[in-house]
Design a protein around this motif. Structure first.
Motif, PDB file in Angstrom:
ATOM      1  N   LEU A  75       0.854  -1.191   0.000  1.00 29.95           N
ATOM      2  CA  LEU A  75       0.000   0.000   0.000  1.00 29.95           C
ATOM      3  C   LEU A  75       0.885   1.234   0.000  1.00 29.95           C
ATOM      4  O   LEU A  75       1.790   1.353   0.831  1.00 29.95           O
ATOM      5  N   PHE A  76       0.623   2.132  -0.938  1.00 29.60           N
ATOM      6  CA  PHE A  76       1.415   3.356  -1.025  1.00 29.60           C
ATOM      7  C   PHE A  76       0.498   4.563  -0.887  1.00 29.60           C
ATOM      8  O   PHE A  76      -0.579   4.613  -1.491  1.00 29.60           O
ATOM      9  N   ILE A  77       0.932   5.540  -0.077  1.00 28.61           N
ATOM     10  CA  ILE A  77       0.140   6.744   0.180  1.00 28.61           C
ATOM     11  C   ILE A  77       0.944   7.964  -0.261  1.00 28.61           C
ATOM     12  O   ILE A  77       2.099   8.127   0.132  1.00 28.61           O
ATOM     13  N   THR A  78       0.347   8.802  -1.092  1.00 30.97           N
ATOM     14  CA  THR A  78       0.986  10.034  -1.529  1.00 30.97           C
ATOM     15  C   THR A  78       0.068  11.216  -1.228  1.00 30.97           C
ATOM     16  O   THR A  78      -1.093  11.041  -0.859  1.00 30.97           O
ATOM     17  N   ASP A  79       0.614  12.411  -1.418  1.00 29.43           N
ATOM     18  CA  ASP A  79      -0.137  13.629  -1.111  1.00 29.43           C
ATOM     19  C   ASP A  79      -0.121  14.557  -2.322  1.00 29.43           C
ATOM     20  O   ASP A  79       0.917  14.743  -2.964  1.00 29.43           O
TER      21      ASP A  79
END
Length: 213
Positions: A75-79
């Motif tokens: 799981l990858f989270i970016t902004d």
């Protein structure tokens, strides 16, 4: 009530507590023996910040436990300007004991913006990567993956994967991340669907152009 009645009630309560403790201990022993133990053995990133924004993340894992990991995701989270985006890899299915596998997330300019790529290397941005796994008891396991491009992994202990029961608050957070990835159409199947649709559209344009010649 007589004294004997109070004694009997006390004995029954004590027996109930002993039985409950035995059940909890047996359950924990079962989970400990049959639980997967996933460890990240390698993590790599590839970032392109030119006109063709591109990002790749690959993680290699090994199951050191006795149980089978039913599904394992990266799981990858970016902004992007204060809005979080969640990306899921194709799941690793049925990772058996002592086996290794690799999960990857490949994002093209159709999936990721320049701002989102910048958030990956900006420590002030809420970007991060997680390894998420599920066992046969529907318990979840998660581990934070450091994005620091340095030698910190040589100076400190690795963060082990943690088990989260269905009743733990973090369980709902993880399920929420997965739901957001689906809602934002950022799962593996969504990305492949967009890629195939784009290729089909380009092919139709080429065929249409050839037909007019």
């Amino acid at each position: 009530m007589e004294i004997n009645d109070y004694i009997n009630i006390g004995i029954n309560l004590l027996l109930m507590m002993i039985t409950l403790g035995a059940v909890i201990y047996a359950k924990k022993s079962l989970l400990a023996n049959d639980a997967p133990r996933i460890l990240v053995t390698n993590y790599q990133e590839k970032i392109s910040r030119n006109d063709d924004d591109h990002f790749e993340a690959r993680v290699r894992v090994k199951n050191f436990g006795n149980g089978v990991a039913v599904k394992t995701f990266l799981l990858f989270i970016t902004d992007d300007r204060g809005v979080k985006h969640y990306f899921l890899s194709k799941p690793i299915v049925s990772l058996e004991s002592k086996c290794e596998a690799e999960a990857e997330i490949i994002l093209s300019k159709d999936d990721i913006s320049h701002e989102m790529i910048n958030s990956i290397s900006d420590k002030k941005k809420p970007a991060g990567a997680f390894l998420i796994s599920q066992d046969f008891f529907n318990n979840l396991y998660y581990s934070f993956i450091s994005l620091a491009q340095d030698d910190s992994h040589l100076k400190d202990f690795s963060v082990p994967i943690r088990q989260v029961s269905k009743f733990h608050p973090i369980y709902r957070f993880i399920r929420g991340f997965i739901k957001k990835a689906n809602k934002q159409k950022n799962t593996y199947t969504h990305r492949i669907g967009r890629k195939n649709s784009k290729m089909l559209k380009e092919l139709e344009q080429m065929m249409g152009g050839n037909t007019n010649i």
